[in-house]
Scaffold this motif. Sequence first.
Motif, PDB file in Angstrom:
ATOM      1  N   VAL A 178       0.852  -1.188   0.000  1.00 47.20           N
ATOM      2  CA  VAL A 178       0.000   0.000   0.000  1.00 47.20           C
ATOM      3  C   VAL A 178       0.890   1.241   0.000  1.00 47.20           C
ATOM      4  CG1 VAL A 178      -1.843   1.229   1.188  1.00 47.20           C
ATOM      5  CG2 VAL A 178      -1.745  -1.266   1.298  1.00 47.20           C
ATOM      6  N   PRO A 179       0.641   2.196  -0.890  1.00 47.85           N
ATOM      7  CA  PRO A 179       1.453   3.420  -0.902  1.00 47.85           C
ATOM      8  C   PRO A 179       1.406   4.138   0.441  1.00 47.85           C
ATOM      9  CG  PRO A 179       0.080   3.269  -2.871  1.00 47.85           C
ATOM     10  CD  PRO A 179      -0.378   2.187  -1.955  1.00 47.85           C
ATOM     11  N   ALA A 180       2.464   4.848   0.747  1.00 45.72           N
ATOM     12  CA  ALA A 180       2.561   5.585   2.017  1.00 45.72           C
ATOM     13  C   ALA A 180       1.789   6.898   1.905  1.00 45.72           C
ATOM     14  CB  ALA A 180       4.018   5.839   2.355  1.00 45.72           C
ATOM     15  N   GLN A 181       0.502   6.801   1.684  1.00 47.38           N
ATOM     16  CA  GLN A 181      -0.381   7.949   1.540  1.00 47.38           C
ATOM     17  C   GLN A 181      -1.674   7.679   2.304  1.00 47.38           C
ATOM     18  OE1 GLN A 181      -0.864   8.508  -2.689  1.00 47.38           O
ATOM     19  NE2 GLN A 181       1.310   8.906  -3.044  1.00 47.38           N
ATOM     20  N   SER A 182      -2.584   8.631   2.256  1.00 45.55           N
ATOM     21  CA  SER A 182      -3.852   8.493   2.976  1.00 45.55           C
ATOM     22  C   SER A 182      -4.932   7.817   2.159  1.00 45.55           C
ATOM     23  CB  SER A 182      -4.362   9.878   3.414  1.00 45.55           C
ATOM     24  OG  SER A 182      -3.449  10.475   4.303  1.00 45.55           O
ATOM     25  N   CYS A 183      -4.844   7.891   0.826  1.00 41.84           N
ATOM     26  CA  CYS A 183      -5.865   7.299  -0.025  1.00 41.84           C
ATOM     27  C   CYS A 183      -5.360   7.202  -1.444  1.00 41.84           C
ATOM     28  CB  CYS A 183      -7.166   8.108   0.026  1.00 41.84           C
ATOM     29  SG  CYS A 183      -6.979   9.841  -0.461  1.00 41.84           S
ATOM     30  N   GLY A 184      -6.095   6.495  -2.275  1.00 40.83           N
ATOM     31  CA  GLY A 184      -5.710   6.345  -3.664  1.00 40.83           C
ATOM     32  C   GLY A 184      -6.662   5.410  -4.383  1.00 40.83           C
ATOM     33  N   PRO A 185      -6.454   5.200  -5.686  1.00 39.36           N
ATOM     34  CA  PRO A 185      -7.318   4.296  -6.453  1.00 39.36           C
ATOM     35  C   PRO A 185      -6.955   2.835  -6.205  1.00 39.36           C
ATOM     36  CG  PRO A 185      -5.672   5.292  -7.874  1.00 39.36           C
ATOM     37  CD  PRO A 185      -5.498   5.937  -6.535  1.00 39.36           C
ATOM     38  N   ALA A 186      -7.918   1.963  -6.466  1.00 38.10           N
ATOM     39  CA  ALA A 186      -7.720   0.522  -6.341  1.00 38.10           C
ATOM     40  C   ALA A 186      -8.335  -0.166  -7.546  1.00 38.10           C
ATOM     41  CB  ALA A 186      -8.343   0.001  -5.052  1.00 38.10           C
ATOM     42  N   GLU A 187      -7.729  -1.258  -7.963  1.00 36.46           N
ATOM     43  CA  GLU A 187      -8.222  -2.021  -9.102  1.00 36.46           C
ATOM     44  C   GLU A 187      -8.815  -3.348  -8.619  1.00 36.46           C
ATOM     45  OE1 GLU A 187      -5.166  -2.672 -11.931  1.00 36.46           O
ATOM     46  OE2 GLU A 187      -4.839  -0.547 -12.347  1.00 36.46           O
ATOM     47  N   PHE A 188      -9.956  -3.699  -9.193  1.00 37.84           N
ATOM     48  CA  PHE A 188     -10.636  -4.937  -8.842  1.00 37.84           C
ATOM     49  C   PHE A 188     -11.001  -5.704 -10.098  1.00 37.84           C
ATOM     50  CE2 PHE A 188     -11.453  -2.222  -5.204  1.00 37.84           C
ATOM     51  CZ  PHE A 188     -11.381  -3.083  -4.124  1.00 37.84           C
ATOM     52  N   PHE A 189     -11.171  -7.010  -9.937  1.00 37.41           N
ATOM     53  CA  PHE A 189     -11.922  -7.828 -10.871  1.00 37.41           C
ATOM     54  C   PHE A 189     -13.193  -8.254 -10.145  1.00 37.41           C
ATOM     55  CE2 PHE A 189      -8.101  -9.207 -13.558  1.00 37.41           C
ATOM     56  CZ  PHE A 189      -8.500  -8.397 -14.605  1.00 37.41           C
ATOM     57  N   ILE A 190     -14.338  -8.182 -10.821  1.00 39.14           N
ATOM     58  CA  ILE A 190     -15.616  -8.530 -10.208  1.00 39.14           C
ATOM     59  C   ILE A 190     -16.307  -9.595 -11.049  1.00 39.14           C
ATOM     60  CG2 ILE A 190     -17.914  -7.678  -9.588  1.00 39.14           C
ATOM     61  CD1 ILE A 190     -16.711  -5.041  -8.881  1.00 39.14           C
ATOM     62  N   ASN A 191     -16.831 -10.617 -10.367  1.00 36.84           N
ATOM     63  CA  ASN A 191     -17.544 -11.703 -11.018  1.00 36.84           C
ATOM     64  C   ASN A 191     -18.936 -11.810 -10.406  1.00 36.84           C
ATOM     65  OD1 ASN A 191     -17.928 -14.082 -12.649  1.00 36.84           O
ATOM     66  ND2 ASN A 191     -17.601 -15.297 -10.795  1.00 36.84           N
ATOM     67  N   PRO A 192     -20.006 -11.616 -11.188  1.00 46.49           N
ATOM     68  CA  PRO A 192     -21.359 -11.717 -10.628  1.00 46.49           C
ATOM     69  C   PRO A 192     -21.653 -13.123 -10.124  1.00 46.49           C
ATOM     70  CG  PRO A 192     -21.386 -10.675 -12.797  1.00 46.49           C
ATOM     71  CD  PRO A 192     -20.030 -11.263 -12.617  1.00 46.49           C
ATOM     72  N   ARG A 193     -22.373 -13.181  -9.019  1.00 48.20           N
ATOM     73  CA  ARG A 193     -22.789 -14.477  -8.490  1.00 48.20           C
ATOM     74  C   ARG A 193     -24.248 -14.775  -8.812  1.00 48.20           C
ATOM     75  NH1 ARG A 193     -19.710 -15.182  -2.615  1.00 48.20           N
ATOM     76  NH2 ARG A 193     -18.100 -16.573  -3.430  1.00 48.20           N
ATOM     77  N   ALA A 194     -25.024 -13.772  -9.172  1.00 51.31           N
ATOM     78  CA  ALA A 194     -26.430 -13.976  -9.495  1.00 51.31           C
ATOM     79  C   ALA A 194     -26.543 -14.639 -10.870  1.00 51.31           C
ATOM     80  CB  ALA A 194     -27.182 -12.652  -9.482  1.00 51.31           C
ATOM     81  N   ALA A 195     -27.584 -15.445 -11.050  1.00 56.51           N
ATOM     82  CA  ALA A 195     -27.758 -16.188 -12.294  1.00 56.51           C
ATOM     83  C   ALA A 195     -27.973 -15.265 -13.491  1.00 56.51           C
ATOM     84  CB  ALA A 195     -28.928 -17.160 -12.160  1.00 56.51           C
TER      85      ALA A 195
END
Length: 566
Positions: free
Chosen positions: A143-160
Amino acid sequence: MAAFSAHGAAATVLNDQNDMLILDVEWPLEDRTVNLKVGFSPLHPFFPPTVTAPDINLARHRNPFDGGLCLLVPGAGHWNSKQRVAELIHEQLVKIFDVNRLREEEKWDEAAAVEEQAPDPLANYYFNEAEDHSTVYFARPAVPAQSCGPAEFFINPRAANGSTSAFEAMLRRTKPASGHWLAPLFEPKGWAGNWKQSEGRWVRLKQPMPKDAAGLLAAAEAVIAQQVTANKLLRPLQERGNRDLRITVIIFDDEIAYGPDGTGDGWLFLVERWQGKGAKGHSVALVRSYEVSEEIFARLPVAAALRNKKVLLIGAGAVGSFVAAELVRAGIGELTIVDPDRVEPGNSVRWLLGRIAWGLPKVLALSNFLMTNYPFARVVAWGTRLGEGTTDVDVARSVSPTPVSELRRLIDEADLVVDASASIDCQAAMAHECRRIGTPLVVGYATEGLHGGVVVRLRPGAPACWVCLNEHWSDGGIKVPPRDPSATVIPIGCNSPTFTGGSFDLQEVSMEVVRSAIGLLAPDEYDAGDWDWSALALVRDGRRTLPQWDCGTLAPHPKCSGCGSK
């Protein structure tokens, strides 16, 4: 009640209805009185009580949300059903206060002598407030030595229907507001699903923190707003963008290991959803998170020795499908499954998967299931019928690579071959090829009527071979396991008989196949034993008996010339 009085405590009944006894207790402790709420188990005295201290604040051994006191190690069997609850409080309450005092005074050795030496992360207590159906995976990225920043995710739906109302997400990385960030991505290979990239954000908060999702989000927004004032590059962190879901990572100092140096990053994950316009269409919730790494195999030490092993499995039927699942679950790095058949509704009584696999090739259904649920393994499907010939000259001349060369390649690349085909022809062929190439082989199958079973382990360089075993069976040198040749059935629409029985008996064979395989693959971590053949009996003298295994070593047979015994 008399026990509370004996300790100078004043106990008042708050509730005695619906099998739920709750007491309000004023408990004397040194020079003060502590208010306790004592909830007796509906199944008292078999289960321990719940004791909360709503008016005191302790850094350890107290649930920060409901004030519950950790009077006993959860699940450790320390509760004595003959002990009065007042006696338990008398013994443990002083220890809780002493431990907190010793830790504040940094007397770690003295504290360790009183309490269990395990971390007590705050993040775990938030899980009780998390929603039920969504999950985030992460690998504790830098984690960068800062207070906040962007984050990258991968998301997979669980609903049919593909909706992200329920989802699983993968935190790829946290990034600084600007500049290059060389920290490695969390991007495990082979995770099945419809994973799509999504942008989120991370925020570092200080304790004490709010205890609900809305409060955490408000605190995170306040930190971001403060940083945006100084750095306009962070403004996108405040913007929703064109999306209906956003994940915010909360990072804070937490106890992740026991001892004075056990502090590290604690992780919480918030999900915001938008459904329509206005504040009414906005919701925020905590999402359970799990660290995913090689530590996933910590509960099975032998898995470390299996991570780089390759197994070739011949046959994915009633024995082989369960063998495949257990090998992958145990940590095998790569599994190649060979089977030409399809899953039928009738298979379901003794096959790993049910309706979702009907009509599919067994290797395809099995490999998809295993890779979806155990993504740390590579599973290869090979839907070939071994030993099948042809009279079509064009087909014979066009085959490339040849069936034998391809099979030999698979055997040569494997650390172990498992034959669960229950085919006499296949067993003989695999025993011959494995001995010639020098790859260990485990053979497992059940006898007719599921009266018994066989597991054989053939090691490279062993003096005896598969033919020797069959000769010993033939002349009675080794006792044949019990069988019932009449216990067969020909299902409607099928043109060949099959034995009767269910997986609840068959798995006696498949589990020993797996244990034998692991013992041959990792003999230093899992004892393989010193036997070559084993015979299972589930029936003796016509009656069902407990599973009984006989075993022994295999000596060369004088009638066998295939292993050089003459």
